[in-house]
Design an enzyme around this catalytic site. Structure first.
Site, PDB file in Angstrom:
ATOM      1  N   HIS A   8      -6.081  -3.507   9.599  1.00 50.26           N
ATOM      2  CA  HIS A   8      -4.624  -3.340   9.534  1.00 50.26           C
ATOM      3  C   HIS A   8      -4.135  -3.127   8.114  1.00 50.26           C
ATOM      4  O   HIS A   8      -4.857  -3.383   7.150  1.00 50.26           O
ATOM      5  CB  HIS A   8      -3.896  -4.524  10.185  1.00 50.26           C
ATOM      6  N   HIS A  87      -0.778  -5.367   1.736  1.00 47.47           N
ATOM      7  CA  HIS A  87      -2.238  -5.566   1.693  1.00 47.47           C
ATOM      8  C   HIS A  87      -2.943  -4.665   2.695  1.00 47.47           C
ATOM      9  O   HIS A  87      -2.310  -4.139   3.617  1.00 47.47           O
ATOM     10  CB  HIS A  87      -2.608  -7.038   1.931  1.00 47.47           C
ATOM     11  N   GLU A 136      -7.478  -8.031   2.162  1.00 43.01           N
ATOM     12  CA  GLU A 136      -7.800  -9.077   3.144  1.00 43.01           C
ATOM     13  C   GLU A 136      -9.128  -8.711   3.793  1.00 43.01           C
ATOM     14  O   GLU A 136      -9.346  -7.554   4.162  1.00 43.01           O
ATOM     15  CB  GLU A 136      -6.693  -9.158   4.205  1.00 43.01           C
TER      16      GLU A 136
END
Ligand SMILES: CC[C@@H](C(=O)O)C(=O)SCCNC(=O)CCNC(=O)[C@H](O)C(C)(C)COP(=O)(O)OP(=O)(O)OC[C@H]1O[C@@H](n2cnc3c(N)ncnc32)[C@H](O)[C@@H]1OP(=O)(O)O
Ligand SMILES: [Co+2]
Length: 144
Positions: A8, A87, A136
């Site tokens: 994502h 992110h 992440e």
């Protein structure tokens, strides 16, 4: 480190309801989940799924709004009042091996692995060690 699937893109917003309107009316998103709170991460979350047969092959936009006084995204929103791209998240098969590998390369891992919005362990790597991108790392869900 072996690069895994892009899971994502995290997008900070001052208002998830306003962002849902944007993604539905401007971007034509048809798969938008009900927002939910993640107090342990200090964020409210809403997933916008891109089409699985489209150019991004089912990658997700993760809308995040600050939740609580200690939210880690207050600073970002203060600097970027409209919100914006925050992110990127990549999957790995084993979170603990990935953490060791980043640390061995001298990258700053921010805290210990913890359960993220997709129910698997995640950690963050400092943007200043990652070409300016907060990164992440997430263990691949079992159903992928
Ligand atoms: C939904 C749950 C979960 C999931 O499962 O997917 C999530 O995604 S939760 C997402 C929110 N959580 C986090 O972001 C946790 C990790 N983040 C942090 O620990 C902090 O945000 C941070 C990265 C250490 C930044 O801390 P902050 O206090 O906001 O800012 P600083 O001033 O200390 O920043 C230092 C430096 O880094 C630049 N910066 C900050 N954020 C970003 C960013 N998102 N992308 C790129 N660069 C960033 C900041 O501008 C500072 O640079 P200088 O101004 O040059 O000093
Ligand atoms: Co995320």
């Amino acid at each position: 480190m072996k690069l895994g699937r892009l899971n994502h893109i995290g997008v900070v917003t001052p208002s998830i309801p306003d962002s849902i309107d944007h993604w539905r009316d401007v971007m034509g998103a048809t798969s938008i989940c009900e927002p939910f709170d993640l107090p342990a991460q200090g964020v409210k979350v809403c997933f916008v799924d891109t089409p699985a047969d489209g150019p991004t092959n089912g990658t997700q936009i993760e809308l995040i709004e600050p939740l609580g006084e200690d939210s880690p995204i207050h600073g970002f929103l203060a600097k970027n009042p409209l919100g914006g791209q925050h992110h990127i998240c990549f999957e790995v098969p084993d979170i603990h091996s990935a953490k060791s590998e980043f640390e061995a390369m001298g990258k700053r891992v921010l805290g210990e692995p913890r359960i993220g919005a997709h129910g698997t362990l995640i950690f963050f790597v400092h943007p200043k060690d990652m070409g300016g991108m907060l990164t992440e790392i997430m263990e691949t869900p079992k159903d992928h």
